[in-house]
Structure formats: C-alpha cells, structure tokens
Design an enzyme around this catalytic site. Structure first.
Site, PDB file in Angstrom:
ATOM      1  N   LYS A  21     -48.872  30.056 -23.503  1.00  0.00           N
ATOM      2  CA  LYS A  21     -49.929  29.269 -24.522  1.00  0.00           C
ATOM      3  C   LYS A  21     -49.724  29.377 -25.820  1.00  0.00           C
ATOM      4  CE  LYS A  21     -53.244  28.411 -26.247  1.00  0.00           C
ATOM      5  NZ  LYS A  21     -53.225  27.540 -27.794  1.00  0.00           N
ATOM      6  N   PRO A  22     -48.663  28.566 -26.467  1.00  0.00           N
ATOM      7  CA  PRO A  22     -48.459  28.840 -27.853  1.00  0.00           C
ATOM      8  C   PRO A  22     -49.593  28.410 -28.648  1.00  0.00           C
ATOM      9  CG  PRO A  22     -47.195  26.725 -27.211  1.00  0.00           C
ATOM     10  CD  PRO A  22     -47.970  27.263 -25.916  1.00  0.00           C
ATOM     11  N   ALA A  23     -49.630  28.735 -30.016  1.00  0.00           N
ATOM     12  CA  ALA A  23     -50.608  28.142 -31.098  1.00  0.00           C
ATOM     13  C   ALA A  23     -50.347  26.831 -31.317  1.00  0.00           C
ATOM     14  CB  ALA A  23     -50.237  28.925 -32.448  1.00  0.00           C
TER      15      ALA A  23
ATOM     16  N   GLU B 230     -51.976  42.472 -29.179  1.00  0.00           N
ATOM     17  CA  GLU B 230     -51.358  42.941 -30.658  1.00  0.00           C
ATOM     18  C   GLU B 230     -52.029  42.137 -31.575  1.00  0.00           C
ATOM     19  OE1 GLU B 230     -49.704  42.803 -33.738  1.00  0.00           O
ATOM     20  OE2 GLU B 230     -48.341  41.648 -33.033  1.00  0.00           O
TER      21      GLU B 230
ATOM     22  N   CYS C 215     -48.752  39.984 -39.327  1.00  0.00           N
ATOM     23  CA  CYS C 215     -49.756  41.173 -39.143  1.00  0.00           C
ATOM     24  C   CYS C 215     -49.140  42.405 -39.600  1.00  0.00           C
ATOM     25  CB  CYS C 215     -50.127  41.266 -37.642  1.00  0.00           C
ATOM     26  SG  CYS C 215     -48.667  41.373 -36.548  1.00  0.00           S
TER      27      CYS C 215
ATOM     28  N   GLU D 109     -57.750  40.771 -43.875  1.00  0.00           N
ATOM     29  CA  GLU D 109     -56.168  40.795 -43.690  1.00  0.00           C
ATOM     30  C   GLU D 109     -55.942  39.711 -44.536  1.00  0.00           C
ATOM     31  OE1 GLU D 109     -52.986  40.899 -40.175  1.00  0.00           O
ATOM     32  OE2 GLU D 109     -54.881  40.322 -39.620  1.00  0.00           O
TER      33      GLU D 109
END
Length: 491
Positions: A188-190, A264, A298, A395
C-alpha cells in the site's frame, strides 16, 4: 488510463505507467471506480490519476496473496533469487525513467532521484543473494537427551505500507526480503507518490513473477484499507515505514490479531560536531545528512550540536553552503533543492521556523517560504536556538538546520539522547576513541561516524525507542520475514 504530462523533457512517458490496482497478476479499477489525483509538487499540476482501493479490493489482494503463498513458499530459493536478480537488472536498465518519475511525483532533484533508484535496485540484488541463505541450525540439547532442530519458514502474507519520501527504495526494501524469504505481499504505497509503486508492479509483471506474489494497492482510504487487512487472519506480517504517530495506531490495530510487526518510524537525528573535528568534512557531511531528499527523510540530521569553541565557525560555513544551493524544479539543470512534497509539508516547516524564531532563535540564512507556484522552502540555518524550541522537539522534514552549542562530551550525549526517537545519530571528531565511545552511548539504532550517510542495503537499518521495531536491510532484514520453527527429536 488517464494521465496528464506536465511537459517534462524526460524520456519517461507518464501515460505508459499503469494506473489501476495490481491484484493477482491483473490490472483492475477500484471496486467503486474512485481515483486519486497525482500532482507535481514543482508546479501543482496534475500528472495522472490512479485507482483508489476500497476495503473490498484490499481483501481481494489478501486472497490473491494467500492463494499464491503455498506455491511461492515452495519455490526453490535459487528460483526466487533469480527473479529478484532479474528485477534488479531491469530496474537498473530503466534507472533514468524511474528517476524522472520520482522527481515528477515527489519533487526531489534528479541527482537525488538517481541515487534513490540505484539504492532501491540494490535491495533486489542483495536479497537475490540472501534468498539462498535462510539458514536454520541443529544442536544437541545441553542435557544430551535430544537434538534441537530449527527451521526458518516464511512468516506468510505480508502487508507493506510505504511513505512518499523514497517511493522506490521503501518499496524494494520491503519487497526484496519478503520475496527472498518466500512470503507474498500486498503493498500500500503513499497517496502522494503511487506511480513509482505501480511502475515497480509492472516491473515484476515483466520479469515473470507468479501472479499474486506481489499486489499493489494505492488508496486514499489508508486507515480503512490497512485496518481491513490487519483484521484478516490470513495476514501474518505488517511492515510499515512512516510517522511514529501512525505507527502507534497500526501497532494497536495489529495487536487484535497479534500480527508480526516491523516498524520504521520517525527520527530526530542529532548531529554532533566536536572541536577536534575536521570542519570542512563536518560541513560537507552536514550538508548530505541534512539535505538528502531536501531534508524529507527520517534519517535527516534534525538537531546540530556543536562544541562551543567551533560553533560560530561551523554555523557560518554551514549557512554559506546551504544558502548557495540552487532551488527549483527537480528536473531543471543544476538544481540542488526541489520543492517539498505538498503544501502542508511546506507550511509545517514554515511554522516550525517561525515558532523557533519567536522562541528566541536567530536566522542566519533562509526562513521564508518562496513565492510563486510549487511548494518551495529555502535552505535555512538557525542559531542561538533555545532548549525546548519546536524545531528541536519535532521531526522537521525540510531543509532547516538548527544549531545549539555544548561544552562537554557528557552534555552533548545528554542533549542528543533527550528525545523519544532513536533512529540515527551523526558524530564528527578526529579522535577515534571518542568517536567510538560516544557512538556506544548514543541511544539510536544507527550512528554515522564521520559520515553523513548510513543507509546501505547490506546493513541493518532501524531504530530504538519510538523510532521503531525490527531491522530492514542486511541479513536481519531477511529474518524479519521468517518464523523459527523448533523441532525436538532424537536419533
């Protein structure tokens, strides 16, 4: 297929990329016909639209993966390896097309995208080599009463959820080890960057991967789609790369069916510069650690802690280097920083900088969003950043470097570790003993010692604390897609 070309000079033909769901070896529209627009962050123009999967589509993909699992798990490791190796060869041959596609939907520079494609393809080559090394063990029980035989078997149907910042590499980093171990997958990609994942699906179709082994489902309804798959008892593994916030939600959902999870998650990487560091190298490393993918990583250096005696000099040189970067559309010649992925990302970065300046920090360079089309934010350096400033706590995911000075090694380590995250840290010093001593005390899964890049398909990538669970890459990455089965026997 509906697609709109944004006038890129590329050889890539966007209209040649499939835009439907890939389920059980077939391309099909979503069950309710819905689509997602894919937009070029450099212009705000529509590139294409792709099918947006429903929960019914998600369960159909799980059914396809489950049906393909026994045959794929029983396929000899060497055959699985050869298919992965063919995928590596084909992706390498098509590297330029993949790179241009990534630039168009993600916004990063062409140089960055080329680097990503080489890295992404390497996961296929590495796991082609690892597929034949799913080693078990046999030993005599300490009592001598029996033998302990341990087999490593594929964990089963795996749901892979990937982010938009490395649309090729985050997919291959999960698909490679899963296939090498004998698992079947649903990717399931972004929603911001689904075209690259669909191009990877087409690549596997071309190399002759059996139907149902890899299924790809773009969807705007991520929570519902992933939730439906996690609730299905046939799904035994979830591998997610993304924010800690979403990771917590998925871990809670996975707990209901006790699904094996690899996470992750976010980072807040400290970049430590000691007074004995080679400042030229430290600035060059900082530029790489901060600006890879425009800071949307990240692993990006998020907080710069510099020993007081060299803090001003380091800050001046870093601001000079960052201020000189050429900003523009990623496919334009000489561009070193492209747009951020979308307007929300740009606005969040702007908000963090404004909040930090209001808290007392001063701008050395940058600091104001650029006018005109596209989601641009300039390279920005902040100094005199007070403790607790927003830019140190969150972040950043953008081209912003806050600098804080320290006086002792213990203070530097305390500052570096004062975060819920623990993905990667960077240390610059010319004293090897100090470098190793500090590396050992930093609470992070990875350390770049006099290096601005740590990622390597042959190394175990992952974090401590709220940066995640499990490791990707290396031999460990393969083991994350296996279960150990212990057989007690005597002979």
């Amino acid at each position: 297929m509906s697609a709109h070309h944004s006038g890129s000079p590329a050889r890539l033909r966007i209209d040649k990329i499939p835009t439907d769901l890939f389920i059980g070896g077939h391309w099909q529209p979503s069950s309710d016909g819905s689509r997602i627009d894919v937009v070029d962050p450099a212009t705000g123009e529509k590139l294409a639209d792709v099918a947006s999967a429903t929960t019914e589509d998600a369960l159909a993909a799980v059914t396809a993966a489950d049906a393909a699992l026994p045959g794929w798990a029983a396929t000899p490791p060497r055959q699985r390896a050869e298919l992965l190796r063919r995928a590596f060869d084909l992706m390498t041959r098509r590297a330029e097309e993949f790179a241009e596609l990534i630039v168009l939907e993600n916004g990063k520079t062409l140089a960055d995208a080329r680097g990503e494609v080489a890295y992404a393809a390497e996961f296929f080559r590495w796991y082609a080599e690892e597929a034949v090394r799913t080693l078990g063990s046999v030993q005599t029980a300490p009592s001598g009463s029996n033998k302990i035989l341990v087999l490593r078997q594929p964990v089963g149907v795996s749901v892979l959820v990937t982010p938009w910042n490395f649309p090729a590499a985050m997919a291959t980093r999960k698909i490679g080890p899963a296939l090498a171990a004998g698992c079947t997958v649903v990717l399931k990609p972004a929603s911001d960057t689904p075209l690259t994942a669909l191009a990877v699906a087409a690549l596997f179709e071309e190399v002759g991967l059996p139907a149902g082994v890899v299924n790809v489902l773009p969807s705007r309804r991520s929570g519902a789609v992933v939730g439906a798959m996690l609730d299905d008892p046939r799904v035994r593994k979830l591998s997610f790369t993304g924010s800690t916030e979403v990771g917590r939600v998925l871990l809670a959902a996975a707990s209901k069916t006790v699904v094996n999870c690899s996470m992750e998650l976010g980072g807040n990487a400290p970049f430590l510069v000691f007074a004995d560091a080679d400042l030229d190298e430290a600035v060059a490393g900082a530029l790489v650690a901060k600006m890879r993918n425009g800071g949307e990583a990240c692993t990006a250096a998020n907080r710069f802690y510099v020993e007081a005696s060299v803090a001003d000099e380091f800050t001046r040189r870093l601001a000079e280097a960052m201020g000189a970067l050429k900003v523009g559309p990623g496919l334009d010649d000489g561009v070193q920083l492209g747009p951020l992925v979308n307007a929300e990302s740009r606005d969040k970065v702007a908000e963090l900088v404004t909040g930090t300046v209001q808290a007392g920090a001063s701008l050395v360079t940058g600091g104001r969003p650029l006018e005109g089309a596209g989601h641009y934010y300039p390279p920005t350096v902040l100094k005199d950043v007070p403790p607790g400033a927003p830019v140190l706590e969150e972040e950043i995911f953008g081209p912003v470097a806050p600098v804080v000075s320290f006086t002792t090694e213990d203070e530097a380590i305390e500052l570096a570790n004062a975060t819920e995250y623990g993905l990667v840290s960077y240390v610059y010093t010319s004293d090897l003993a100090r470098g190793l001593r500090v590396s050992e005390r930093l609470d992070s899964g990875m350390v770049g010692l006099n290096r601005g890049v740590v990622s390597d398909p042959a190394a175990p990538f992952g974090g401590t604390k709220q940066s995640g669970i499990g490791r990707e890459g290396g031999h460990e990455g393969l083991l994350d897609y296996t279960e150990s089965k212990y057989i007690a026997l005597s002979w």
